[in-house]
Design an enzyme around this catalytic site. Structure first.
Site: not given
Lengths: 309, 390
Positions: A210, A247
Site C-alpha cells: 500500500e 494505517h
C-alpha cells in the site's frame, strides 16, 4: 513446510484474560493451533478454558515450552510485552495491538536486531499456515486449504480477501502473513520474501502493499534475486497525499510513497500486477498455470533460514 | 496531529532555536499593538494547518502598525484558499505578527521517521524556501541526509557534515549544529512525526533564524503529551471528520466524490476506494469502521452519510474478521429504521457470522442492492449514484 508457524508451534497468548485475547485464544485452538499457555500479570496459577495462565513469559516458557507468542495487550504496554517475549526466548511474536507510538517501535525494532526473534506486526492480523497453525485473528474458515501460494500483506482484511479468492479457485496457501500497517514493523516484506524463497512448499507469492514508506521498493530488491514469481497489488492508488489512510504508515509523504512508484519498482523486477483487489485470485491463478505450462519445477528450497535483514 | 506555526515556533524557542520576535494576534487590533511593540518591517502570517499560504494571499509584509492591523483584518476576514485546502478554504483563527528578517540565504532542515532506516533521519538542504518535494524530484543531490541512531542520538559530527555540506562559513557551523541538535531533542521528546524548518534563513549578518516551522505529532503518542494535545485546533478540521471523532470513529476522511464508503480494515477501505475509481466512480470518504463491537457504531457511520450532502449512494463492504457481519447487518437495519437514508445502499458482506447477518437483513425486509463481490458491488454503487439501478 510453510514458514514461521507450523505443527511445532506452541502458542502463548499475552493478554489472554482480556476480551480479544480470550476470544482469539479459543479461535486459534479451534483452528488446530497448540495453545499451551496464557499470560496476564497477577493472574498466574489460574486457568483460562483449560489453558494455564502465568505471571511472566519466562515462567510460561519454562513450564510449557512455548515458542511462539501472540500479543493482545493495550498499546501503551505493547512494547514492553514484545520485549518480554523476545527476552524470554520466544522465536516468533505476532503483535495484534494497534496504536503503538512510533518511538516505542523504534526501540523494539533496534532491540530485536540483536536477537533471533521474528516479530510480525504490530497492528496486524498475525499469520497462518493452513492445515498447521494459526497465530492470528483471521477468520478460520477461509484459511483451510493447504497449497503453494504464500500471501504477504500490510493489511488484514485484504489478506482475507486474497486468501478467499485463492481458495475459491481451489488454490491453497502455504503461509499467509499480515505484516501490519505501521511505519516501523518487525518483519518486513523483504525479510519475509527471503524466508518464502527458501520454503519448499511455496511456489508463488502474493504481495499486497500500500501507499507510504518504501517497503515495496525494498521488496523489489529481494525479488530481483528470487526464483519464485510474485503477484502484487498496491492499495491506495487514489488516496490524496498528506492524509493518513487509517494505517499509520499509509500516508504519501514523498514520491517513493505513491502507488505508482511502488508498482513501477515491482514491475521492473518481473512482478505481475493485479489492477484491482478483485483481480488478485485470478492473476495468481494465471501465473501459476503459466508456471505449470512451462514445466518449471518450483525452486529447490535453500538451506538457510537464518534471520536475514 | 498538526499545529499552527506560532505553536511550533514556541516549542522551537524552548529548545534554543532562534525564532524572529513575534506574537500571535486573535484580532486586528492586537496585530496593531504587537506591530507597534516590535517596530520595523513586519510580517503578518495567517495561522492555518495548510501549506501554500504565501501564494494564497495569507502572508503580508507591512511597514506600520496601522498597515499590520489592516492586513490582519483582511487575512482573518475570509477563509484562506491554497492548493492544499480545496476550493472552500479554511478559516483563519489568528495571525502571527512577526519581525521581518532581511534574508541573505534560505536553507532547509527537517527530521522525519524513515521506515527503511527504522529510525529518524535529519535532512538539510541549501535549496531552502522552496517546496522540498520539488527539490527532491529535480535536484536530489541538494538534499543531505544523516540517519540518527535512536540510542546514540544526535552527534556533533552530523551537524558539521550537514553544515559544511550546505557551504556554511566556519563560524556558522556551531550555531547551525546547535539548531539541528535542538530540533532532534524536540522531535524525540515530543514524539514528533515531522519537524521542519523551511526556510532556515540567514540574515545579512550571517545569523540563522527559523523563519517558518512545521511540527506534526504521532497521534499514537498524544496520550503521553498533554501539553501537545492541548494545541489541537478543531477549526482547522473538517466538520464531518470532527463529527466522526465525536462518535469515536477516528479513521474517517472526507473526500470529494459522491459514494459513501463503510468498510472494515484500512487496507480494504483503501482498496475499495481504488476499485470505485477503477470503474469510473468517486468515493465521498475513506472510512475504516474497524473491529465493530457495537451496532451503534454502524448507525453512527450512517449518520455521517446522512449529514454529507455529497453522498448519492452508499457502499458497505465488509470482510468480517474481528468485525462481525451480524453486527454490521443489524446496524444497517437500525439505521434505515431510525433515520431517512435517501441514498441507495449497496451491500457486500463476507466473513465472520455471515449467515446470521444474512438472516437479519432478510427478516428486516429493508431494501438493499446486493453486490456479490467487491468489483460487482463497486459497479452497482456507481450506477446507483448516477440514479440508475445496476
Amino acid at each position: 513446510m510453510s514458514v514461521l508457524v507450523d505443527k511445532n508451534t506452541r502458542l502463548l497468548v499475552q493478554g489472554i484474560t482480556g476480551r480479544e485475547g480470550g476470544f482469539h485464544a479459543q479461535q486459534c485452538r479451534a483452528f488446530g493451533t497448540k495453545v499451551v499457555a496464557g499470560m496476564t500479570p497477577g493472574k498466574g496459577g489460574s486457568d483460562f478454558e483449560g489453558i494455564p495462565v502465568f505471571n511472566t513469559v519466562e515462567q510460561a516458557v519454562r513450564a510449557t515450552g512455548a515458542n511462539t507468542s501472540i500479543i493482545f495487550v493495550p498499546a501503551p504496554f505493547a512494547a514492553d510485552a514484545i520485549l518480554e517475549a523476545a527476552d524470554s526466548g520466544i522465536g516468533v511474536i505476532a503483535c495484534i495491538t494497534e496504536g503503538i507510538p512510533t518511538w516505542d517501535m523504534i526501540a523494539v525494532r533496534r532491540y530485536l536486531e540483536r536477537t533471533k526473534t521474528y516479530l510480525i506486526g504490530p497492528n496486524c492480523p498475525g499469520l497462518v499456515s493452513p492445515g498447521q497453525a494459526k497465530v492470528g485473528i483471521m477468520p478460520n474458515d477461509i484459511f483451510q486449504l493447504e497449497g503453494p501460494v504464500a500471501v504477504l500483506s500490510r493489511s488484514g482484511t485484504l489478506t482475507y480477501e486474497a486468501a478467499a479468492q485463492l481458495t475459491e479457485r481451489k488454490i491453497g496457501q502455504s503461509t499467509c502473513l499480515g505484516l501490519g500497517g505501521d511505519p516501523i514493523i518487525g518483519t518486513t516484506f523483504a525479510q519475509a520474501l527471503r524466508l518464502l524463497e527458501a520454503d519448499a512448499q511455496t511456489e508463488l507469492v502474493v504481495l499486497i502493499g500500500e501507499i507510504g514508506g518504501t517497503a515495496e521498493q525494498e521488496a523489489a530488491e529481494v525479488m530481483a534475486t528470487m526464483s519464485k514469481p510474485v503477484v502484487a497489488f498496491i492499495g491506495g492508488a487514489t488516496a490524496p497525499p498528506g492524509r493518513r489512510m487509517g494505517h499509520a504508515g499509509a500516508i504519501i509523504t514523498g514520491a517513493a510513497g505513491t502507488a505508482q512508484a511502488k508498482i513501477q519498482a515491482l514491475k521492473a523486477v518481473g512482478a505481475t500486477i493485479a489492477p484491482t483487489p478483485a483481480d488478485i485470485g485470478a492473476t495468481a491463478e494465471k501465473v501459476l498455470k503459466g508456471l505449470k505450462a512451462q514445466g518449471l519445477a518450483p525452486a529447490k528450497a535453500k538451506t538457510s533460514t537464518r534471520k536475514g535483514r | 496531529m498538526k499545529v499552527h506555526e506560532y505553536q511550533s515556533k514556541a516549542l522551537l524557542k524552548e529548545y534554543g532555536i532562534p525564532v524572529p520576535p513575534g506574537e500571535v494576534a486573535q484580532t486586528p487590533a492586537q496585530a496593531r499593538e504587537i506591530a507597534a511593540r516590535l517596530g520595523g518591517e513586519i510580517v503578518v502570517k495567517a495561522q492555518v494547518h495548510a501549506g501554500g499560504r504565501g501564494k494564497g494571499g495569507g502572508i503580508k509584509i507591512v511597514s506600520s502598525p496601522a498597515a499590520a492591523e489592516a492586513a490582519a483584518a483582511q487575512i482573518m476576514g475570509q477563509p484562506l484558499v491554497t492548493h492544499q485546502t480545496g476550493p472552500r478554504g479554511v478559516p483563519v483563527p489568528c495571525v502571527l505578527v512577526t519581525r521581518s528578517v532581511d534574508i541573505a540565504r534560505e536553507l532547509y532542515l527537517s527530521i522525519v521517521i524513515d521506515p527503511a532506516a527504522r529510525g529518524p533521519v535529519l535532512m538539510a538542504s541549501e535549496a531552502g524556501g522552496m517546496d522540498i518535494e520539488e527539490v527532491a524530484a529535480k535536484t536530489p543531490e541538494k538534499i543531505l541526509h544523516a540517519p540518527i541512531d535512536p540510542v546514540a542520538g544526535f552527534q556533533a559530527y552530523m551537524g558539521r557534515r550537514l553544515s559544511f555540506g550546505m557551504n556554511l562559513a566556519a563560524d556558522q557551523i556551531r550555531p547551525a549544529s546547535d539548531i539541528m541538535g535542538g530540533l532532534y531533542r524536540l522531535f524525540r521528546d515530543k514524539d514528533c512525526s515531522l519537524a521542519e524548518i523551511n526556510p532556515l534563513a540567514m540574515d545579512k549578518e550571517g545569523k540563522l533564524w527559523a523563519v517558518d516551522a512545521k511540527l506534526n505529532f504521532d497521534d499514537n503518542a498524544l496520550g503521553r503529551h498533554q501539553d501537545v494535545s492541548a494545541l489541537r485546533d478543531p477549526s482547522q478540521e473538517d466538520a464531518l471528520e470532527l463529527q466522526a471523532i465525536s462518535y469515536g470513529i477516528t479513521n474517517y476522511i472526507k473526500l470529494g466524490g459522491n459514494i459513501g464508503c463503510l468498510v472494515n480494515g484500512a487496507g480494504l477501505a483503501m482498496a475499495t476506494m481504488d476499485t470505485i475509481k477503477h470503474f469510473g466512480g468517486d468515493p465521498a470518504n475513506f472510512l475504516d469502521i474497524g473491529g465493530v463491537a457495537r451496532v451503534e457504531r454502524v448507525v453512527n457511520a450512517f449518520k455521517l452519510f446522512v449529514a454529507d450532502p455529497q453522498v448519492k449512494a452508499i457502499l458497505v463492504n465488509i470482510y468480517g474478521g474481528i468485525a462481525r457481519v451480524d453486527i454490521i447487518a443489524q446496524g444497517i437495519v437500525d439505521s434505515m429504521k431510525t433515520m431517512e437514508v435517501k441514498a441507495p445502499i449497496v451491500v457486500r458482506l463476507a466473513g465472520t457470522n455471515l449467515e446470521e447477518g444474512e438472516r437479519i437483513l432478510k427478516e428486516s425486509g429493508v431494501k438493499l442492492i446486493r453486490g456479490k463481490d467487491l468489483a460487482d458491488a463497486a459497479q452497482k454503487a456507481i450506477a446507483a449514484a448516477k440514479g440508475g439501478r445496476a
